[in-house]
Design a protein around this motif. Structure first.
Motif, mmCIF file in Angstrom:
data_model
loop_
_atom_site.group_PDB
_atom_site.id
_atom_site.type_symbol
_atom_site.label_atom_id
_atom_site.label_comp_id
_atom_site.label_asym_id
_atom_site.label_seq_id
_atom_site.Cartn_x
_atom_site.Cartn_y
_atom_site.Cartn_z
ATOM 1 N N ALA A 146 -3.445 -4.854 -5.650
ATOM 2 C CA ALA A 146 -4.097 -3.719 -5.238
ATOM 3 C C ALA A 146 -5.342 -3.164 -6.334
ATOM 4 O O ALA A 146 -5.033 -2.941 -7.482
ATOM 5 C CB ALA A 146 -3.053 -2.442 -5.055
ATOM 6 N N GLU B 18 -3.518 5.645 -4.016
ATOM 7 C CA GLU B 18 -3.951 5.159 -2.929
ATOM 8 C C GLU B 18 -4.886 3.905 -3.298
ATOM 9 O O GLU B 18 -5.661 4.039 -3.917
ATOM 10 C CB GLU B 18 -4.369 6.078 -2.035
ATOM 11 N N ALA B 19 -4.568 2.762 -2.508
ATOM 12 C CA ALA B 19 -5.612 1.715 -2.816
ATOM 13 C C ALA B 19 -6.578 1.455 -1.754
ATOM 14 O O ALA B 19 -6.366 1.344 -0.422
ATOM 15 C CB ALA B 19 -4.682 0.500 -3.121
ATOM 16 N N GLU B 20 -7.658 1.089 -2.255
ATOM 17 C CA GLU B 20 -8.773 0.846 -1.176
ATOM 18 C C GLU B 20 -8.709 -0.616 -0.743
ATOM 19 O O GLU B 20 -8.910 -0.852 0.353
ATOM 20 C CB GLU B 20 -10.225 0.816 -1.958
ATOM 21 N N HIS B 21 -8.296 -1.439 -1.609
ATOM 22 C CA HIS B 21 -8.215 -2.769 -1.252
ATOM 23 C C HIS B 21 -6.937 -3.233 -1.594
ATOM 24 O O HIS B 21 -6.156 -2.978 -3.009
ATOM 25 C CB HIS B 21 -9.351 -3.801 -2.150
ATOM 26 N N VAL B 22 -5.942 -4.002 -0.876
ATOM 27 C CA VAL B 22 -4.714 -4.563 -0.859
ATOM 28 C C VAL B 22 -4.775 -6.081 -0.389
ATOM 29 O O VAL B 22 -5.376 -6.270 0.500
ATOM 30 C CB VAL B 22 -3.740 -3.853 -0.119
ATOM 31 N N ARG C 184 1.660 3.948 -3.124
ATOM 32 C CA ARG C 184 1.228 5.555 -2.994
ATOM 33 C C ARG C 184 2.510 6.494 -3.372
ATOM 34 O O ARG C 184 2.406 7.438 -3.999
ATOM 35 C CB ARG C 184 0.825 5.607 -1.630
ATOM 36 N N ARG D 66 0.855 -1.140 0.064
ATOM 37 C CA ARG D 66 0.002 -0.139 -0.006
ATOM 38 C C ARG D 66 0.919 1.069 0.003
ATOM 39 O O ARG D 66 0.608 2.093 -0.630
ATOM 40 C CB ARG D 66 -0.950 -0.071 1.267
ATOM 41 N N ARG D 67 1.792 1.254 0.870
ATOM 42 C CA ARG D 67 2.748 2.448 0.967
ATOM 43 C C ARG D 67 3.660 2.786 -0.359
ATOM 44 O O ARG D 67 3.673 3.820 -0.818
ATOM 45 C CB ARG D 67 3.690 2.474 2.162
#
Length: 186
Positions: free
Chosen positions: A132, A107-111, A101, A97-98
């Motif tokens: 993601a 930015e991901a809602e789902h990972v 970004r 996720r980091r």
């Protein structure tokens, strides 16, 4: 961790580490082991230990996000899935996720972690293949030493781009893409 049962004489479990030397630099340790093989012969093995890393397959509106950047160690510009190292005590999902970004500005809602593996035999560190989606643009947050261009590649072309690449960069992208496709995520 599972304990290995002793092997038959001359079997896999009969390797003996006679000595080991290593040097830590930053977050990386480089080492060399002197070994006795199962057949009694001596051998040496070099290794590198680093924090776990991630390769991220990010799907956005029918595309997969790729990053293009110059890799000094390879001496070439490569087009890959975003990749990066996990911070101390950071999970693979959080690292994915980091890194997504920071490198792409999305930015991901789902990972979801698709798999964890050892990318090469001499590396004592794992790599996670992360998927993601549910992305929204928030802006890149690159380190001062990073120069990254983001490319959106149609899902139906992404695997071909990885398959037709040259050199080691295909492994950074090919395995995560295959895992995402196998999971019906692409």
């Amino acid at each position: 961790m599972d304990e290995e049962a002793p092997g038959e004489p001359g079997g896999v479990g009969d390797w003996v580490v006679e000595s080991s030397r290593s040097l830590g630099v930053g977050g990386t340790t480089v080492g060399y082991d002197r070994l006795t093989r199962p057949d009694g012969e001596r051998a040496g093995a070099g290794w590198v230990e680093h924090r776990a890393s991630v390769a991220i397959v990010a799907r956005h509106e029918g595309d997969v996000l790729f990053v293009e950047e110059y890799r000094p160690r390879l001496r070439e510009t490569v087009l890959t899935c975003p990749v990066g190292s996990a911070e101390r005590e950071e999970s693979l999902a959080a690292a994915g996720r980091r890194e997504l970004r920071e490198e792409t500005g999305y930015e991901a809602e789902h990972v979801e972690v698709l798999a964890e593996h050892y990318p090469v035999a001499w590396l004592r560190s794992t790599r996670g293949a992360v998927f993601a989606d549910g992305l929204r643009r928030v802006g890149q947050d690159l380190d001062d030493s990073e120069f990254v261009d983001v490319h959106r590649v149609p899902v139906e072309e992404a695997l071909d781009r990885a398959l037709n690449g040259e050199g080691p960069r295909t492994a950074w992208t090919l395995l995560p893409l295959l895992l995402a496709r196998e999971g019906d995520l692409l």
